[in-house]
Design a protein around this motif. Structure first.
Motif, PDB file in Angstrom:
ATOM      1  N   GLY A  17      54.532 -59.384  34.077  1.00  0.00           N
ATOM      2  CA  GLY A  17      55.336 -60.595  33.978  1.00  0.00           C
ATOM      3  C   GLY A  17      54.493 -61.788  33.561  1.00  0.00           C
ATOM      4  N   LYS A  18      55.151 -62.785  33.071  1.00  0.00           N
ATOM      5  CA  LYS A  18      54.508 -64.054  32.706  1.00  0.00           C
ATOM      6  C   LYS A  18      55.543 -65.147  32.928  1.00  0.00           C
ATOM      7  CE  LYS A  18      50.755 -66.045  31.131  1.00  0.00           C
ATOM      8  NZ  LYS A  18      49.482 -65.967  31.862  1.00  0.00           N
ATOM      9  N   ALA A  19      55.874 -65.354  34.204  1.00  0.00           N
ATOM     10  CA  ALA A  19      57.042 -66.152  34.581  1.00  0.00           C
ATOM     11  C   ALA A  19      56.918 -67.611  34.152  1.00  0.00           C
ATOM     12  CB  ALA A  19      57.247 -66.074  36.092  1.00  0.00           C
ATOM     13  N   PRO A  20      57.876 -68.102  33.354  1.00  0.00           N
ATOM     14  CA  PRO A  20      57.898 -69.530  33.047  1.00  0.00           C
ATOM     15  C   PRO A  20      58.503 -70.315  34.211  1.00  0.00           C
ATOM     16  CG  PRO A  20      59.736 -68.458  31.972  1.00  0.00           C
ATOM     17  CD  PRO A  20      58.939 -67.374  32.654  1.00  0.00           C
TER      18      PRO A  20
ATOM     19  N   GLY B  58      47.667 -64.766  43.181  1.00  0.00           N
ATOM     20  CA  GLY B  58      48.333 -64.720  41.886  1.00  0.00           C
ATOM     21  C   GLY B  58      48.577 -63.321  41.368  1.00  0.00           C
ATOM     22  N   GLN B  59      48.317 -62.323  42.202  1.00  0.00           N
ATOM     23  CA  GLN B  59      48.472 -60.926  41.794  1.00  0.00           C
ATOM     24  C   GLN B  59      49.907 -60.469  42.069  1.00  0.00           C
ATOM     25  OE1 GLN B  59      44.058 -59.118  42.600  1.00  0.00           O
ATOM     26  NE2 GLN B  59      45.202 -59.774  44.390  1.00  0.00           N
ATOM     27  N   ASP B  60      50.800 -61.012  41.286  1.00  0.00           N
ATOM     28  CA  ASP B  60      52.229 -60.767  41.464  1.00  0.00           C
ATOM     29  C   ASP B  60      52.878 -60.947  40.099  1.00  0.00           C
ATOM     30  OD1 ASP B  60      55.037 -61.109  41.992  1.00  0.00           O
ATOM     31  OD2 ASP B  60      54.554 -61.528  44.078  1.00  0.00           O
ATOM     32  N   CYS B  61      53.661 -59.966  39.670  1.00  0.00           N
ATOM     33  CA  CYS B  61      54.282 -60.048  38.346  1.00  0.00           C
ATOM     34  C   CYS B  61      55.265 -61.200  38.240  1.00  0.00           C
ATOM     35  CB  CYS B  61      54.989 -58.733  38.021  1.00  0.00           C
ATOM     36  SG  CYS B  61      53.872 -57.328  37.892  1.00  0.00           S
ATOM     37  N   THR B  62      55.722 -61.732  39.370  1.00  0.00           N
ATOM     38  CA  THR B  62      56.654 -62.859  39.345  1.00  0.00           C
ATOM     39  C   THR B  62      55.965 -64.185  39.652  1.00  0.00           C
ATOM     40  OG1 THR B  62      57.219 -62.633  41.690  1.00  0.00           O
ATOM     41  CG2 THR B  62      58.518 -61.344  40.128  1.00  0.00           C
ATOM     42  N   ALA B  63      54.655 -64.199  39.830  1.00  0.00           N
ATOM     43  CA  ALA B  63      53.933 -65.392  40.267  1.00  0.00           C
ATOM     44  C   ALA B  63      54.210 -66.593  39.349  1.00  0.00           C
ATOM     45  CB  ALA B  63      52.432 -65.119  40.307  1.00  0.00           C
ATOM     46  N   ALA B  64      54.258 -67.771  39.954  1.00  0.00           N
ATOM     47  CA  ALA B  64      54.560 -69.009  39.222  1.00  0.00           C
ATOM     48  C   ALA B  64      53.297 -69.538  38.551  1.00  0.00           C
ATOM     49  CB  ALA B  64      55.130 -70.049  40.181  1.00  0.00           C
ATOM     50  N   THR B  65      52.830 -68.822  37.547  1.00  0.00           N
ATOM     51  CA  THR B  65      51.534 -69.168  36.961  1.00  0.00           C
ATOM     52  C   THR B  65      51.622 -69.761  35.552  1.00  0.00           C
ATOM     53  OG1 THR B  65      51.299 -66.870  36.234  1.00  0.00           O
ATOM     54  CG2 THR B  65      50.264 -67.470  38.319  1.00  0.00           C
TER      55      THR B  65
ATOM     56  N   GLU C  83      52.114 -72.833  45.875  1.00  0.00           N
ATOM     57  CA  GLU C  83      52.196 -71.727  46.833  1.00  0.00           C
ATOM     58  C   GLU C  83      52.677 -70.448  46.157  1.00  0.00           C
ATOM     59  OE1 GLU C  83      54.131 -70.681  51.202  1.00  0.00           O
ATOM     60  OE2 GLU C  83      54.435 -72.649  50.300  1.00  0.00           O
ATOM     61  N   ALA C  84      53.678 -70.572  45.271  1.00  0.00           N
ATOM     62  CA  ALA C  84      54.222 -69.407  44.586  1.00  0.00           C
ATOM     63  C   ALA C  84      53.292 -68.888  43.497  1.00  0.00           C
ATOM     64  CB  ALA C  84      55.581 -69.744  43.980  1.00  0.00           C
ATOM     65  N   GLY C  85      52.372 -69.705  43.052  1.00  0.00           N
ATOM     66  CA  GLY C  85      51.424 -69.274  42.035  1.00  0.00           C
ATOM     67  C   GLY C  85      50.166 -68.660  42.604  1.00  0.00           C
TER      68      GLY C  85
END
Length: 478
Positions: free
Chosen positions: A253-256, A281-288, A274-276
Protein backbone atom coordinates in the motif's frame (compact mmCIF):
# COMPACT_ATOMS: atom_id res chain seq x y z
CA UNK A 1 11.94 -18.12 25.40
CA UNK A 2 15.63 -18.93 25.79
CA UNK A 3 18.41 -18.63 23.25
CA UNK A 4 18.34 -22.42 22.91
CA UNK A 5 14.67 -22.62 21.94
CA UNK A 6 14.08 -24.63 18.78
CA UNK A 7 10.76 -24.32 16.98
CA UNK A 8 9.13 -27.09 14.97
CA UNK A 9 6.45 -27.39 12.33
CA UNK A 10 2.98 -28.22 13.63
CA UNK A 11 1.28 -30.91 11.55
CA UNK A 12 -1.71 -33.13 12.29
CA UNK A 13 -1.91 -31.86 15.83
CA UNK A 14 1.71 -32.30 16.88
CA UNK A 15 5.14 -30.70 16.67
CA UNK A 16 7.21 -32.20 13.84
CA UNK A 17 10.88 -31.70 13.02
CA UNK A 18 11.77 -30.94 9.37
CA UNK A 19 12.68 -33.92 7.20
CA UNK A 20 16.06 -32.49 6.22
CA UNK A 21 16.89 -31.03 9.63
CA UNK A 22 17.69 -27.53 8.36
CA UNK A 23 17.28 -24.60 10.76
CA UNK A 24 17.88 -20.86 10.70
CA UNK A 25 18.44 -18.44 13.57
CA UNK A 26 15.70 -16.07 14.68
CA UNK A 27 16.83 -12.55 15.57
CA UNK A 28 15.30 -10.25 18.16
CA UNK A 29 15.15 -6.97 16.18
CA UNK A 30 15.35 -4.87 19.33
CA UNK A 31 18.77 -6.32 20.16
CA UNK A 32 20.04 -7.86 16.94
CA UNK A 33 20.76 -11.05 18.88
CA UNK A 34 19.73 -14.66 18.26
CA UNK A 35 16.97 -15.92 20.55
CA UNK A 36 15.75 -19.11 18.85
CA UNK A 37 15.92 -21.18 15.68
CA UNK A 38 13.26 -22.37 13.26
CA UNK A 39 13.07 -25.02 10.53
CA UNK A 40 13.60 -24.36 6.86
CA UNK A 41 11.07 -26.84 5.57
CA UNK A 42 11.31 -28.57 2.21
CA UNK A 43 8.84 -30.17 -0.21
CA UNK A 44 8.60 -33.33 1.90
CA UNK A 45 7.50 -31.28 4.92
CA UNK A 46 4.97 -29.36 2.85
CA UNK A 47 3.60 -32.60 1.41
CA UNK A 48 3.18 -34.08 4.88
CA UNK A 49 1.19 -31.05 6.01
CA UNK A 50 -0.95 -31.07 2.86
CA UNK A 51 -1.79 -34.73 3.34
CA UNK A 52 -2.80 -34.06 6.94
CA UNK A 53 -4.98 -31.13 5.87
CA UNK A 54 -6.63 -33.07 3.05
CA UNK A 55 -7.48 -35.93 5.40
CA UNK A 56 -8.83 -33.62 8.09
CA UNK A 57 -10.89 -31.62 5.59
CA UNK A 58 -13.13 -34.57 4.75
CA UNK A 59 -14.56 -34.60 8.28
CA UNK A 60 -14.25 -30.89 9.06
CA UNK A 61 -16.25 -29.89 5.97
CA UNK A 62 -19.15 -31.99 7.26
CA UNK A 63 -19.34 -30.25 10.62
CA UNK A 64 -22.24 -27.90 11.22
CA UNK A 65 -21.73 -24.14 11.44
CA UNK A 66 -22.62 -24.34 15.13
CA UNK A 67 -19.87 -26.93 15.67
CA UNK A 68 -17.33 -24.66 14.00
CA UNK A 69 -18.63 -21.71 15.99
CA UNK A 70 -18.10 -23.51 19.30
CA UNK A 71 -14.54 -24.47 18.36
CA UNK A 72 -13.68 -20.92 17.32
CA UNK A 73 -15.19 -19.41 20.47
CA UNK A 74 -13.19 -21.80 22.67
CA UNK A 75 -10.09 -20.92 20.64
CA UNK A 76 -10.71 -17.19 21.22
CA UNK A 77 -11.25 -17.75 24.95
CA UNK A 78 -7.98 -19.70 25.20
CA UNK A 79 -6.06 -16.93 23.43
CA UNK A 80 -7.58 -14.38 25.79
CA UNK A 81 -6.58 -16.51 28.80
CA UNK A 82 -3.00 -16.74 27.50
CA UNK A 83 -2.75 -13.16 26.29
CA UNK A 84 0.27 -12.29 28.44
CA UNK A 85 2.24 -15.23 27.07
CA UNK A 86 1.35 -14.39 23.48
CA UNK A 87 2.21 -10.71 23.93
CA UNK A 88 5.59 -11.64 25.39
CA UNK A 89 6.36 -14.00 22.49
CA UNK A 90 5.19 -11.52 19.86
CA UNK A 91 7.23 -8.74 21.40
CA UNK A 92 10.43 -10.75 21.55
CA UNK A 93 10.05 -11.93 17.96
CA UNK A 94 9.16 -8.50 16.53
CA UNK A 95 10.45 -5.89 19.00
CA UNK A 96 6.95 -4.43 19.37
CA UNK A 97 6.19 -2.47 22.58
CA UNK A 98 4.64 -4.79 25.14
CA UNK A 99 1.92 -2.40 26.26
CA UNK A 100 0.73 -1.48 22.77
CA UNK A 101 0.78 -5.09 21.63
CA UNK A 102 -1.40 -6.02 24.59
CA UNK A 103 -3.85 -3.16 24.03
CA UNK A 104 -3.89 -2.73 20.24
CA UNK A 105 -3.26 -6.17 18.73
CA UNK A 106 -4.48 -8.95 21.03
CA UNK A 107 -8.01 -7.57 21.61
CA UNK A 108 -8.76 -7.16 17.87
CA UNK A 109 -7.41 -10.64 17.13
CA UNK A 110 -9.67 -12.19 19.75
CA UNK A 111 -12.65 -10.11 18.62
CA UNK A 112 -12.13 -11.12 14.99
CA UNK A 113 -12.13 -14.83 15.82
CA UNK A 114 -15.36 -14.35 17.72
CA UNK A 115 -16.85 -12.44 14.80
CA UNK A 116 -16.10 -15.26 12.36
CA UNK A 117 -17.44 -17.77 14.87
CA UNK A 118 -20.79 -16.00 14.64
CA UNK A 119 -20.56 -15.31 10.91
CA UNK A 120 -20.14 -19.04 10.24
CA UNK A 121 -23.83 -19.42 11.08
CA UNK A 122 -25.03 -16.56 8.90
CA UNK A 123 -23.85 -17.47 5.40
CA UNK A 124 -26.79 -17.11 3.07
CA UNK A 125 -27.62 -17.98 -0.53
CA UNK A 126 -30.44 -17.13 -2.90
CA UNK A 127 -33.80 -18.59 -2.00
CA UNK A 128 -34.91 -21.79 -3.74
CA UNK A 129 -37.28 -21.41 -6.65
CA UNK A 130 -38.51 -22.79 -9.93
CA UNK A 131 -36.75 -20.79 -12.63
CA UNK A 132 -37.79 -23.45 -15.17
CA UNK A 133 -41.16 -25.12 -14.93
CA UNK A 134 -40.92 -28.43 -13.11
CA UNK A 135 -37.37 -27.85 -11.86
CA UNK A 136 -36.48 -26.55 -8.41
CA UNK A 137 -33.13 -24.76 -8.01
CA UNK A 138 -31.13 -23.71 -4.99
CA UNK A 139 -27.58 -22.70 -4.17
CA UNK A 140 -25.17 -24.46 -1.84
CA UNK A 141 -22.30 -22.46 -0.36
CA UNK A 142 -19.46 -24.87 0.39
CA UNK A 143 -15.89 -24.72 1.73
CA UNK A 144 -13.23 -24.59 -0.96
CA UNK A 145 -10.98 -27.33 0.45
CA UNK A 146 -7.39 -27.10 1.65
CA UNK A 147 -6.15 -23.50 1.75
CA UNK A 148 -2.46 -22.62 1.53
CA UNK A 149 -1.78 -19.40 3.42
CA UNK A 150 1.25 -17.12 3.80
CA UNK A 151 1.53 -14.35 6.37
CA UNK A 152 3.95 -11.40 6.72
CA UNK A 153 6.27 -10.24 9.47
CA UNK A 154 4.65 -6.92 10.37
CA UNK A 155 1.70 -8.36 12.35
CA UNK A 156 2.50 -12.08 12.72
CA UNK A 157 -0.24 -13.02 15.19
CA UNK A 158 -2.93 -10.71 13.88
CA UNK A 159 -2.39 -11.67 10.24
CA UNK A 160 -2.48 -15.36 11.14
CA UNK A 161 -5.90 -14.74 12.71
CA UNK A 162 -7.07 -12.89 9.59
CA UNK A 163 -6.17 -15.96 7.53
CA UNK A 164 -7.24 -18.90 9.67
CA UNK A 165 -10.44 -17.56 11.27
CA UNK A 166 -12.53 -17.16 8.07
CA UNK A 167 -11.02 -20.26 6.46
CA UNK A 168 -11.86 -22.51 9.43
CA UNK A 169 -15.25 -20.86 9.97
CA UNK A 170 -16.18 -21.74 6.38
CA UNK A 171 -15.16 -25.39 6.88
CA UNK A 172 -11.76 -25.41 5.14
CA UNK A 173 -8.50 -26.94 6.33
CA UNK A 174 -5.35 -24.81 6.42
CA UNK A 175 -1.61 -25.12 5.86
CA UNK A 176 -0.04 -21.80 6.86
CA UNK A 177 3.52 -20.58 6.42
CA UNK A 178 4.42 -17.52 8.52
CA UNK A 179 7.30 -15.22 7.63
CA UNK A 180 10.67 -16.83 8.20
CA UNK A 181 11.62 -14.02 10.60
CA UNK A 182 8.48 -14.07 12.77
CA UNK A 183 7.06 -17.60 13.18
CA UNK A 184 6.86 -17.83 16.97
CA UNK A 185 3.28 -16.83 17.76
CA UNK A 186 1.89 -18.68 14.74
CA UNK A 187 3.28 -21.94 16.10
CA UNK A 188 1.83 -21.09 19.52
CA UNK A 189 -1.58 -20.41 17.94
CA UNK A 190 -1.46 -23.84 16.30
CA UNK A 191 -0.63 -25.48 19.63
CA UNK A 192 -3.58 -23.73 21.27
CA UNK A 193 -5.91 -24.54 18.37
CA UNK A 194 -5.07 -28.23 18.65
CA UNK A 195 -7.04 -28.31 21.90
CA UNK A 196 -10.27 -27.46 20.06
CA UNK A 197 -9.95 -28.44 16.40
CA UNK A 198 -9.47 -31.91 14.89
CA UNK A 199 -5.86 -32.82 14.12
CA UNK A 200 -4.83 -31.61 10.66
CA UNK A 201 -7.41 -28.84 10.33
CA UNK A 202 -4.78 -26.17 11.09
CA UNK A 203 -1.16 -26.94 10.19
CA UNK A 204 1.91 -24.69 10.28
CA UNK A 205 5.00 -25.19 8.14
CA UNK A 206 8.00 -22.94 8.79
CA UNK A 207 10.56 -21.87 6.24
CA UNK A 208 11.80 -19.40 3.69
CA UNK A 209 10.71 -18.28 0.23
CA UNK A 210 11.47 -21.73 -1.17
CA UNK A 211 9.11 -23.26 1.38
CA UNK A 212 6.42 -20.83 0.36
CA UNK A 213 6.94 -21.71 -3.29
CA UNK A 214 6.56 -25.41 -2.51
CA UNK A 215 3.36 -24.59 -0.60
CA UNK A 216 1.84 -22.66 -3.51
CA UNK A 217 2.90 -25.15 -6.17
CA UNK A 218 1.61 -28.22 -4.31
CA UNK A 219 -1.33 -29.85 -6.09
CA UNK A 220 -3.52 -30.23 -2.99
CA UNK A 221 -4.63 -26.68 -2.07
CA UNK A 222 -7.52 -25.23 -4.01
CA UNK A 223 -6.84 -21.71 -2.80
CA UNK A 224 -3.75 -19.67 -1.97
CA UNK A 225 -4.02 -16.63 0.31
CA UNK A 226 -1.12 -14.31 1.00
CA UNK A 227 -0.57 -11.05 2.81
CA UNK A 228 2.76 -9.66 1.68
CA UNK A 229 4.64 -7.58 -0.85
CA UNK A 230 3.56 -6.94 -4.43
CA UNK A 231 6.51 -9.03 -5.63
CA UNK A 232 5.47 -11.95 -3.46
CA UNK A 233 1.85 -11.59 -4.57
CA UNK A 234 2.81 -11.65 -8.24
CA UNK A 235 4.92 -14.76 -7.72
CA UNK A 236 2.07 -16.48 -5.91
CA UNK A 237 -0.43 -15.48 -8.59
CA UNK A 238 1.87 -16.80 -11.31
CA UNK A 239 2.46 -20.12 -9.57
CA UNK A 240 -1.23 -20.52 -8.70
CA UNK A 241 -2.26 -19.78 -12.29
CA UNK A 242 -0.33 -22.81 -13.52
CA UNK A 243 -2.77 -25.01 -11.59
CA UNK A 244 -5.81 -22.67 -11.76
CA UNK A 245 -5.90 -22.23 -7.99
CA UNK A 246 -7.93 -19.41 -6.50
CA UNK A 247 -5.87 -16.57 -5.08
CA UNK A 248 -6.57 -14.10 -2.29
CA UNK A 249 -3.95 -11.35 -2.32
CA UNK A 250 -3.55 -8.57 0.25
CA UNK A 251 -0.42 -6.78 -0.88
CA UNK A 252 1.36 -3.47 -0.50
CA UNK A 253 0.00 0.00 0.00
CA UNK A 254 0.91 3.65 -0.36
CA UNK A 255 -2.01 5.31 1.39
CA UNK A 256 -2.71 8.93 0.44
CA UNK A 257 -3.74 11.16 3.33
CA UNK A 258 -5.45 14.20 1.82
CA UNK A 259 -5.57 17.26 4.11
CA UNK A 260 -7.68 20.22 2.93
CA UNK A 261 -7.35 23.85 3.99
CA UNK A 262 -10.37 23.66 6.28
CA UNK A 263 -9.07 20.72 8.32
CA UNK A 264 -8.06 21.10 11.96
CA UNK A 265 -4.33 21.17 11.30
CA UNK A 266 -3.12 20.42 14.82
CA UNK A 267 -5.54 17.55 15.34
CA UNK A 268 -4.84 16.13 11.89
CA UNK A 269 -1.07 16.28 12.38
CA UNK A 270 -1.32 14.46 15.71
CA UNK A 271 -3.59 11.72 14.36
CA UNK A 272 -1.62 11.28 11.16
CA UNK A 273 1.68 11.03 13.04
CA UNK A 274 0.28 8.24 15.20
CA UNK A 275 -1.20 6.43 12.19
CA UNK A 276 2.02 6.83 10.24
CA UNK A 277 4.53 5.79 12.88
CA UNK A 278 2.56 3.06 14.68
CA UNK A 279 4.32 -0.30 14.29
CA UNK A 280 7.31 1.61 12.86
CA UNK A 281 5.27 2.41 9.75
CA UNK A 282 5.30 -1.28 8.87
CA UNK A 283 1.68 -1.38 7.81
CA UNK A 284 0.26 -1.44 4.29
CA UNK A 285 -2.37 1.10 5.37
CA UNK A 286 0.03 3.39 7.28
CA UNK A 287 -0.54 7.15 6.89
CA UNK A 288 2.84 7.78 5.32
CA UNK A 289 1.98 9.72 2.11
CA UNK A 290 0.40 13.03 3.07
CA UNK A 291 -1.03 15.49 0.52
CA UNK A 292 -1.72 18.96 1.94
CA UNK A 293 -3.56 21.87 0.35
CA UNK A 294 -1.41 24.91 -0.28
CA UNK A 295 -3.19 27.20 2.19
CA UNK A 296 -2.14 25.17 5.24
CA UNK A 297 0.89 23.36 3.81
CA UNK A 298 3.58 25.21 5.76
CA UNK A 299 1.56 25.12 8.98
CA UNK A 300 0.90 21.40 8.62
CA UNK A 301 4.53 20.52 7.83
CA UNK A 302 5.67 22.39 10.94
CA UNK A 303 3.01 20.69 13.08
CA UNK A 304 3.86 17.22 11.75
CA UNK A 305 7.59 17.76 12.25
CA UNK A 306 6.90 18.84 15.82
CA UNK A 307 4.86 15.68 16.38
CA UNK A 308 7.68 13.54 14.97
CA UNK A 309 10.25 15.14 17.25
CA UNK A 310 8.09 14.30 20.25
CA UNK A 311 7.70 10.60 19.36
CA UNK A 312 10.14 8.01 20.69
CA UNK A 313 11.18 4.58 19.55
CA UNK A 314 12.86 2.10 21.83
CA UNK A 315 12.88 -1.23 23.61
CA UNK A 316 9.67 -3.28 24.09
CA UNK A 317 9.54 -2.69 27.84
CA UNK A 318 9.80 1.11 27.52
CA UNK A 319 6.28 2.39 28.22
CA UNK A 320 6.94 5.78 26.61
CA UNK A 321 7.65 4.60 23.05
CA UNK A 322 5.12 4.54 20.19
CA UNK A 323 6.96 1.93 18.18
CA UNK A 324 9.87 -0.47 18.23
CA UNK A 325 12.47 -1.46 15.64
CA UNK A 326 11.91 -2.32 12.01
CA UNK A 327 11.82 -6.06 11.49
CA UNK A 328 15.28 -6.97 10.28
CA UNK A 329 18.64 -5.69 9.12
CA UNK A 330 17.58 -5.79 5.48
CA UNK A 331 14.54 -3.67 6.18
CA UNK A 332 16.64 -1.15 8.11
CA UNK A 333 18.94 -0.89 5.10
CA UNK A 334 15.92 -0.43 2.82
CA UNK A 335 14.59 2.48 4.88
CA UNK A 336 18.04 4.08 5.02
CA UNK A 337 18.39 3.69 1.26
CA UNK A 338 15.27 5.74 0.58
CA UNK A 339 16.63 8.57 2.73
CA UNK A 340 20.11 8.36 1.20
CA UNK A 341 18.62 8.63 -2.31
CA UNK A 342 16.35 11.61 -1.63
CA UNK A 343 16.40 14.16 -4.49
CA UNK A 344 17.90 17.60 -3.99
CA UNK A 345 14.46 19.27 -3.80
CA UNK A 346 13.42 17.13 -0.81
CA UNK A 347 13.59 18.69 2.66
CA UNK A 348 14.27 16.51 5.70
CA UNK A 349 12.09 18.09 8.41
CA UNK A 350 12.67 15.53 11.17
CA UNK A 351 14.53 12.31 11.82
CA UNK A 352 16.20 10.54 8.94
CA UNK A 353 18.69 8.45 10.87
CA UNK A 354 19.22 5.19 12.69
CA UNK A 355 18.73 5.30 16.45
CA UNK A 356 21.49 3.62 18.44
CA UNK A 357 23.81 0.86 17.33
CA UNK A 358 21.96 -2.08 18.89
CA UNK A 359 18.83 -3.35 17.20
CA UNK A 360 17.11 -1.98 14.10
CA UNK A 361 15.63 1.32 15.27
CA UNK A 362 14.88 4.26 12.95
CA UNK A 363 13.88 7.76 14.02
CA UNK A 364 10.43 9.26 13.22
CA UNK A 365 11.07 10.93 9.88
CA UNK A 366 9.28 13.68 7.93
CA UNK A 367 10.27 14.59 4.37
CA UNK A 368 8.64 17.54 2.56
CA UNK A 369 9.08 19.28 -0.78
CA UNK A 370 8.52 16.09 -2.75
CA UNK A 371 7.23 15.61 -6.29
CA UNK A 372 4.85 12.96 -7.62
CA UNK A 373 7.49 11.11 -9.62
CA UNK A 374 9.96 10.78 -6.73
CA UNK A 375 10.91 7.24 -5.78
CA UNK A 376 9.83 7.69 -2.17
CA UNK A 377 6.35 8.76 -3.33
CA UNK A 378 5.83 5.91 -5.77
CA UNK A 379 7.29 3.03 -3.74
CA UNK A 380 6.42 1.59 -0.36
CA UNK A 381 9.06 2.40 2.28
CA UNK A 382 7.47 0.28 5.04
CA UNK A 383 9.20 2.22 7.77
CA UNK A 384 8.64 5.23 10.07
CA UNK A 385 8.90 7.77 7.24
CA UNK A 386 6.11 10.22 6.36
CA UNK A 387 6.29 12.22 3.14
CA UNK A 388 4.43 15.48 2.45
CA UNK A 389 3.37 16.93 -0.92
CA UNK A 390 1.53 20.17 -1.74
CA UNK A 391 -1.63 20.41 -3.87
CA UNK A 392 -3.89 23.29 -4.91
CA UNK A 393 -7.39 21.88 -5.53
CA UNK A 394 -9.42 18.66 -5.56
CA UNK A 395 -8.47 17.61 -9.07
CA UNK A 396 -4.76 17.84 -8.35
CA UNK A 397 -5.21 16.07 -5.01
CA UNK A 398 -7.00 13.19 -6.75
CA UNK A 399 -4.38 12.99 -9.49
CA UNK A 400 -1.62 12.73 -6.88
CA UNK A 401 -3.56 10.37 -4.62
CA UNK A 402 -4.54 7.94 -7.38
CA UNK A 403 -1.25 8.32 -9.24
CA UNK A 404 0.47 5.26 -7.76
CA UNK A 405 0.18 1.54 -8.47
CA UNK A 406 -1.19 0.77 -5.00
CA UNK A 407 -4.86 1.05 -4.03
CA UNK A 408 -5.39 -0.30 -0.53
CA UNK A 409 -6.31 2.53 1.83
CA UNK A 410 -6.66 6.33 1.97
CA UNK A 411 -8.09 9.13 4.09
CA UNK A 412 -9.60 12.60 3.67
CA UNK A 413 -9.36 15.39 6.23
CA UNK A 414 -11.92 18.17 5.83
CA UNK A 415 -14.87 19.81 7.62
CA UNK A 416 -16.84 20.08 4.38
CA UNK A 417 -19.34 17.26 3.80
CA UNK A 418 -19.47 17.81 0.06
CA UNK A 419 -15.69 17.64 -0.27
CA UNK A 420 -15.63 14.42 1.74
CA UNK A 421 -18.37 12.82 -0.37
CA UNK A 422 -16.71 13.72 -3.68
CA UNK A 423 -13.31 12.50 -2.54
CA UNK A 424 -14.57 9.20 -1.12
CA UNK A 425 -16.27 8.50 -4.43
CA UNK A 426 -13.24 9.27 -6.58
CA UNK A 427 -10.38 7.92 -4.48
CA UNK A 428 -9.41 4.61 -6.09
CA UNK A 429 -8.74 2.69 -2.89
CA UNK A 430 -10.39 -0.22 -1.11
CA UNK A 431 -10.87 1.81 2.06
CA UNK A 432 -11.40 5.54 2.57
CA UNK A 433 -11.42 7.04 6.06
CA UNK A 434 -12.76 10.55 6.73
CA UNK A 435 -11.07 12.62 9.46
CA UNK A 436 -9.39 9.48 10.80
CA UNK A 437 -6.93 6.93 9.53
CA UNK A 438 -6.41 3.22 10.29
CA UNK A 439 -9.36 2.11 12.50
CA UNK A 440 -10.51 -1.38 11.49
CA UNK A 441 -13.51 -3.39 12.65
CA UNK A 442 -14.29 -7.06 12.12
CA UNK A 443 -17.64 -6.27 10.51
CA UNK A 444 -16.19 -4.22 7.62
CA UNK A 445 -14.11 -5.54 4.68
CA UNK A 446 -10.44 -4.75 4.21
CA UNK A 447 -8.71 -5.17 0.86
CA UNK A 448 -7.51 -3.21 -2.12
CA UNK A 449 -7.41 -2.81 -5.89
CA UNK A 450 -4.68 -2.63 -8.54
CA UNK A 451 -1.26 -3.72 -7.24
CA UNK A 452 -2.63 -3.93 -3.71
CA UNK A 453 -4.29 -7.19 -4.74
CA UNK A 454 -7.80 -8.57 -4.59
CA UNK A 455 -10.07 -10.35 -2.13
CA UNK A 456 -11.26 -9.12 1.24
CA UNK A 457 -10.11 -9.81 4.79
CA UNK A 458 -12.50 -9.40 7.72
CA UNK A 459 -16.32 -9.12 7.41
CA UNK A 460 -18.79 -11.53 5.83
CA UNK A 461 -17.18 -10.69 2.47
CA UNK A 462 -13.93 -12.17 3.79
CA UNK A 463 -15.77 -15.30 4.90
CA UNK A 464 -17.44 -15.65 1.49
CA UNK A 465 -14.01 -15.53 -0.18
CA UNK A 466 -13.29 -18.90 1.48
CA UNK A 467 -16.38 -20.53 0.00
CA UNK A 468 -17.51 -21.78 -3.40
CA UNK A 469 -20.98 -21.73 -4.96
CA UNK A 470 -22.77 -24.83 -6.25
CA UNK A 471 -26.08 -24.82 -8.13
CA UNK A 472 -28.39 -27.76 -7.41
CA UNK A 473 -31.46 -28.42 -9.58
CA UNK A 474 -34.21 -31.00 -8.89
CA UNK A 475 -36.63 -32.35 -11.42
CA UNK A 476 -39.67 -32.14 -9.16
CA UNK A 477 -41.77 -34.27 -11.50
CA UNK A 478 -39.46 -37.29 -11.46
Amino acid sequence: MSAKTVLHNFVAGEAVAPAEGRYEDLIDPSTGEVFASAPVSGPEDVDRAMQAAATAFEDWRATTPSDRQRALLKFADAIEARADELVSLESQNTGKPLGLTASEELPPAIDQIRFFAGAARLLEGRSAGQYMNGFESYVRREPIGVCAQVTPWNYPLLMAVWKIAPALAAGNAVVLKPSDTTPVTTVKLAEIAAEFFPAGVFNVVLGDRGTGRALVEHRTPQMVSITGSVRAGMEVAGSAAADLKRTHLELGGKAPVVVFDDADVAAAAASIAEAGYFNAGQDCTAATRVLVQAGVYDEFVAALAEQAKGIRTGAPDDEDVLYGPVNNAGQLARVAGFIDRLPDHAVLQAGGARVGERGYFWSPTVVSGLQQTDEIIQNEVFGPVITVQKFTGEDEALAYANGVEYALASSVWTKDHGTAMRMTQKLDFGCVWVNCHIPLVAEMPHGGFKHSGHGKDLSVYGLEDYTRIKHVMHNVGA
